[in-house]
Design a protein around this motif. Structure first.
Motif, mmCIF file in Angstrom:
data_model
loop_
_atom_site.group_PDB
_atom_site.id
_atom_site.type_symbol
_atom_site.label_atom_id
_atom_site.label_comp_id
_atom_site.label_asym_id
_atom_site.label_seq_id
_atom_site.Cartn_x
_atom_site.Cartn_y
_atom_site.Cartn_z
ATOM 1 N N PRO A 201 29.919 31.869 27.657
ATOM 2 C CA PRO A 201 30.536 32.844 28.563
ATOM 3 C C PRO A 201 32.049 32.844 28.412
ATOM 4 C CG PRO A 201 29.781 30.918 29.779
ATOM 5 C CD PRO A 201 29.241 30.778 28.395
ATOM 6 N N ILE A 202 32.661 34.023 28.460
ATOM 7 C CA ILE A 202 34.093 34.148 28.243
ATOM 8 C C ILE A 202 34.885 33.362 29.283
ATOM 9 C CG2 ILE A 202 36.025 35.796 28.318
ATOM 10 C CD1 ILE A 202 34.119 37.857 27.055
ATOM 11 N N GLY A 203 34.474 33.431 30.513
ATOM 12 C CA GLY A 203 35.227 32.775 31.582
ATOM 13 C C GLY A 203 34.962 31.296 31.727
ATOM 14 N N GLY A 204 34.032 30.768 30.950
ATOM 15 C CA GLY A 204 33.633 29.383 31.141
ATOM 16 C C GLY A 204 32.628 29.272 32.275
ATOM 17 N N THR A 205 32.056 28.119 32.426
ATOM 18 C CA THR A 205 31.123 27.873 33.520
ATOM 19 C C THR A 205 31.840 27.102 34.626
ATOM 20 O OG1 THR A 205 30.384 25.732 32.670
ATOM 21 C CG2 THR A 205 29.250 27.707 31.846
ATOM 22 N N PRO A 206 31.317 27.132 35.851
ATOM 23 C CA PRO A 206 31.940 26.333 36.917
ATOM 24 C C PRO A 206 32.064 24.862 36.541
ATOM 25 C CG PRO A 206 30.378 27.881 37.862
ATOM 26 C CD PRO A 206 30.214 27.966 36.366
ATOM 27 N N GLU A 207 31.065 24.345 35.848
ATOM 28 C CA GLU A 207 31.109 22.933 35.455
ATOM 29 C C GLU A 207 32.255 22.667 34.492
ATOM 30 O OE1 GLU A 207 27.336 24.117 37.037
ATOM 31 O OE2 GLU A 207 28.408 24.901 35.281
#
Length: 465
Positions: A201-207
């Motif tokens: 994912p472009i935005g990264g994951t919450p983790e």
């Protein structure tokens, strides 16, 4: 009609000039050791000019006579796909943090610089690039260039601001997760590009955002945000030599040396990437969310950036799902009333691409709508496209392209894409010439390729009782 190569080195500049660009010699715009050439002179008087500075930074402008505003973008050829273990999430983090302060300006001063003149500033992170941009009155362009250069070259990544922004990014990701259409597309992309960095994912994951420390974000910043990797593009009421001078002076103010010799960073190509070929996760994937509609995406791998058939894909997409008269819209919405929104789409990157179709519908109609989308692609593959429909689509694309280029932001983005992705500039006449040259047989052949074999289906559906 004009197609011009955009060479990275002065020794290869002749290829660009032979292809239609007009050289103006080194030293133009106060730049000694770099080179400048006129890429295109046309499209209603607009002139595209390009300078490669000695430090490797590339500056492209499109002067649009009569305009009182301009849009400028600072492009860095790094996206989410470039993150290494330990740096995951850093690209999106930097998009936020560069607005949070430099050694000369704090976050409020950066915001006030644009607000005080009625300007707009923002940034976008993508899979293969990041862009920081602003739209201002032409007379305020020196300020915009100075502030954006300060952000890109001299950001401090203040630890307190970083921790505060970590929370903001987590809220942004949570907001995206509340949009079922975004969720459907993100997971579709993940399945199509499985095994390749493009799947992330472009935005990264919450983790990832929670885990990445400042030291790793700083390493990512120092590795990629360098003069030789920077591309500056601007369009509107401007003069090229003046913009080059703004860039050189703002570089010096931010601590970079425009005259320090460096080779521009090579463009990303399929052969230059050490990446795994995607192994799509074929089949039907369902995520349950508290929604009223099913969001349905079906598709498969598509064309890579620069594929000679990209204009065939443009025409195919317009015919299949590119407007209110498109096949998907007419069959699914107008004739059957099964969906409010339906369309087809495509995306291309250096080593992979995707093609797909989307519709939002009531849960009980999910299977029917999915079947109809697949059938419309099959019809195009089996029966092709007629001359009347093709003429309509070409007219639609011609009008849409011209209208889009009325906007300085679109022209600025066109320059950035040409410089970072293909290394070639296509003027409007050449672009439309290639669209008009697409034949019914070429559209049908591509449709047959896209309709053949397995698909990836991603559905975001209502929670089950």
């Amino acid at each position: 009609m004009t197609v011009v190569d955009l060479p990275l080195l002065a020794t290869t500049a002749a290829s660009a000039l032979d292809a239609g660009g007009r050289g103006t010699g080194s030293g133009q715009g106060g730049v000694v050791g770099g080179f400048t050439h006129v890429v295109h002179d046309g499209d209603g008087g607009a002139v595209v000019t390009r300078t490669v500075l000695p430090c490797g930074t590339r500056v492209l402008t499109e002067s649009m006579p009569g305009l009182l505003s301009a849009t400028v973008g600072f492009w860095v050829g790094v996206g989410s796909r470039d993150e290494q273990p330990g740096h995951l999430g850093s690209t999106h983090f930097l998009e936020h943090l560069l607005f949070k302060g430099t050694t000369k300006r704090n976050a409020l001063q950066i915001a006030e610089a644009f607000d005080a003149v009625g300007g707009e500033s923002n940034a976008i992170t993508a899979k293969e690039h990041t862009c920081y941009y602003a739209r201002v009155l032409s007379e305020q362009l020196p300020m915009a260039v100075d502030v954006l250069m300060d952000m890109v070259a001299d950001a401090v990544l203040d630890p307190e601001e970083l921790e505060r922004e970590r929370g903001v990014i987590l809220e942004e990701l949570a907001m995206d997760q509340d949009d079922p259409t975004d969720v459907a597309f993100e997971h579709f992309t993940e399945h199509v590009f499985r095994g390749n960095p493009l799947s992330r994912p472009i935005g990264g994951t919450p983790e990832e955002i929670l885990a990445v420390p400042r030291a790793r974000v700083w390493e990512h910043f120092r590795e990629f945000y360098r003069p030789e990797g920077l591309v500056v593009t601007a369009a509107g009421g401007l003069e090229h030599a003046e913009v080059v001078d703004m860039v050189v002076r703002s570089m010096a103010d931010a601590g970079w040396d425009a005259y320090a010799p460096a080779t521009p960073r090579e463009r990303r190509t399929r052969g230059s990437l050490d990446a795994t070929t995607p192994q799509p996760d074929w089949g039907r994937h369902v995520l349950h969310r508290p929604v009223e509609q099913s969001n349905v995406v079906v598709g498969r791998p598509g064309l890579v950036a620069g594929d000679d058939r990209r204009y065939h894909m443009t025409v195919l997409n317009a015919a299949l799902g590119g407007g209110m008269s498109s096949r998907l819209f007419q069959e699914i919405r107008e004739k059957r009333g099964l969906a409010y929104n339906t369309f087809s789409f495509g995306g291309s990157y250096s080593d992979a691409g995707y093609f797909g179709m989307y519709a939002g519908c009531t849960p009980a109609k999910t299977d029917e709508v999915l079947r109809l989308m697949v059938e419309e692609l099959d019809k195009l593959a089996q029966d092709g496209i007629g001359e009347v429909e093709l003429a309509k689509v070409v007219g639609q694309l011609a009008g849409g392209t011209v209208l889009a280029l009325e906007d300085t932001g679109s022209r600025m983005s066109r320059l950035g894409s040409a410089e970072l992705t293909t290394g070639e500039f296509y003027d409007l006449e050449e672009t439309m010439g290639r669209v008009r040259a697409v034949t019914p047989e070429q559209v049908q052949a591509l449709a047959q390729e896209l309709a053949e074999g397995p698909t990836v289906v991603q559905i975001v559906a209502a929670e089950q009782n």
